[in-house]
Scaffold this motif. Structure first.
Motif, mmCIF file in Angstrom:
data_model
loop_
_atom_site.group_PDB
_atom_site.id
_atom_site.type_symbol
_atom_site.label_atom_id
_atom_site.label_comp_id
_atom_site.label_asym_id
_atom_site.label_seq_id
_atom_site.Cartn_x
_atom_site.Cartn_y
_atom_site.Cartn_z
ATOM 1 N N GLY A 229 21.248 -89.707 39.376
ATOM 2 C CA GLY A 229 22.687 -89.861 39.538
ATOM 3 C C GLY A 229 23.480 -89.212 38.420
ATOM 4 N N ARG A 230 22.944 -89.287 37.203
ATOM 5 C CA ARG A 230 23.693 -88.738 36.086
ATOM 6 C C ARG A 230 23.798 -87.220 36.176
ATOM 7 N NH1 ARG A 230 21.736 -89.765 30.109
ATOM 8 N NH2 ARG A 230 22.021 -87.628 29.470
ATOM 9 N N THR A 231 22.721 -86.554 36.544
ATOM 10 C CA THR A 231 22.809 -85.103 36.656
ATOM 11 C C THR A 231 23.796 -84.721 37.747
ATOM 12 O OG1 THR A 231 20.779 -85.274 37.915
ATOM 13 C CG2 THR A 231 20.630 -84.259 35.744
ATOM 14 N N ARG A 232 23.818 -85.510 38.818
ATOM 15 C CA ARG A 232 24.779 -85.203 39.889
ATOM 16 C C ARG A 232 26.208 -85.313 39.380
ATOM 17 N NH1 ARG A 232 25.152 -84.422 45.084
ATOM 18 N NH2 ARG A 232 27.079 -85.618 45.236
ATOM 19 N N SER A 233 26.505 -86.350 38.614
ATOM 20 C CA SER A 233 27.877 -86.495 38.132
ATOM 21 C C SER A 233 28.201 -85.406 37.106
ATOM 22 C CB SER A 233 28.123 -87.885 37.554
ATOM 23 O OG SER A 233 27.341 -88.074 36.410
ATOM 24 N N GLU A 234 27.193 -84.993 36.347
ATOM 25 C CA GLU A 234 27.410 -83.877 35.420
ATOM 26 C C GLU A 234 27.720 -82.598 36.183
ATOM 27 O OE1 GLU A 234 23.993 -83.625 32.871
ATOM 28 O OE2 GLU A 234 24.842 -85.012 31.417
ATOM 29 N N GLU A 235 27.008 -82.409 37.273
ATOM 30 C CA GLU A 235 27.209 -81.224 38.098
ATOM 31 C C GLU A 235 28.639 -81.209 38.664
ATOM 32 O OE1 GLU A 235 25.362 -78.611 38.760
ATOM 33 O OE2 GLU A 235 26.499 -77.781 40.444
#
Ligand SMILES: Nc1ncnc2c1ncn2[C@@H]1O[C@H](COP(=O)(O)OP(=O)(O)O)[C@@H](O)[C@H]1O
Ligand SMILES: [Mg+2]
Length: 264
Positions: free
Chosen positions: A120-126
């Motif tokens: 989830g964190r990488t998605r929000s970073e993206e």
């Protein structure tokens, strides 16, 4: 006032050549500073050390309270030092958006393990990265070429994409190496306006190497002058323009002083 960047007695030697010799300078938060000097004066070498591309032979650099010798050179960008290169360093076969997104990689903290555990964190970073890129595209007025292949754009537009990529890393200081060389008058004036907006609207401090004296004189708060690797003068554009040592540095190379030309 605490400087954002302090360079103290910085030196770089290439074999027998002292490219940068004992250079000291400061850049205050919110300043637009220029570095000028004849070809071969050591300007790009200075930038290469400040941005972590080259290790200094001697001296000290402190950025935003961090002694840069205490961190790995590849962390300089994440610490807030962004730059453009004298010769375009873009992926010619990529689109404008893809090129700008590569500027974000310094900002993405997630490593592979994080990606596995906290997808989830990488998605929000993206998503944050995409939003930032869209904002920069709007800011630099390149919406109309956002999906164009970079190699097909004019030189002036490519330079603007490089500027966009440097901004994507959300730098605290932006180092610009001869941004307007090879640009026509209109493109040059656009860049001058963008540099002012980058400082005034985005709050980013600017240190720029520039040969085009009109832009130096028009938008710099302070100018640092190098010659044969040494700093020979520093001051407001007006003061530097009237400094005999500066005129001599340019005339000594048997080239007409661009400083005198810019005086009006
Ligand atoms: N990687 C390198 N290896 C050897 N000499 C270099 C290197 N980079 C720059 N130089 C030399 O250092 C001097 C300063 O170069 P540079 O910093 O590019 O000057 P400027 O940007 O002011 O034109 C020049 O004499 C140049 O040839
Ligand atoms: Mg150079």
């Amino acid at each position: 006032m605490t400087a954002l960047l302090t360079v103290e007695n910085l030196s770089k030697r290439f074999g027998g050549l002292q490219a940068v010799a004992d250079v000291s300078l400061t850049v205050a938060p919110g300043e637009i500073c220029s570095v000028i000097g004849p070809n071969g004066a050591g300007k790009t070498t200075l930038f290469n050390m400040i941005s972590g591309v080259l290790r200094p032979s001697g001296g000290r650099m402190v950025f935003d309270g961090i002694d840069l010798s205490s961190i790995s050179p590849w962390r300089f960008a994440a610490a807030g030092i962004g730059r453009t290169f004298q010769n375009l360093a873009l992926f010619k076969h990529g689109t404008v958006v893809e090129n700008i997104l590569t500027g974000r990689h310094t900002h993405l903290r997630s490593n592979v393990l994080d990606a596995v555990i906290f997808f989830g964190r990488t998605r929000s970073e993206e998503i944050a990265a995409r939003q930032r890129v869209e904002h920069i595209i709007e800011f630099l007025e390149i919406e109309h070429v956002r999906d164009a292949i970079v190699g097909a754009l004019s030189y002036g537009q490519q330079k603007r994409v490089e500027l966009a990529r440097a901004l994507a890393s959300e730098p605290k200081i932006l180092l610009l190496d001869e941004m307007v060389s090879g640009m026509n008058q209109e493109e040059t004036e656009d860049i001058a306006r963008f540099v002012l907006d980058i400082r005034d609207e985005l709050g980013i401090t600017v240190l720029m190497i520039e040969h085009e004296m009109r832009i130096v004189m028009d938008i710099s708060d302070r100018v640092h002058v190098l010659n044969f690797g040494r700093k020979i003068a520093e001051g407001t554009p007006d003061r530097v323009r009237h400094d005999p040592a500066v005129a001599e540095a340019y005339l000594g190379g048997q080239r007409a002083s661009p400083i005198a030309k810019a005086g009006s």
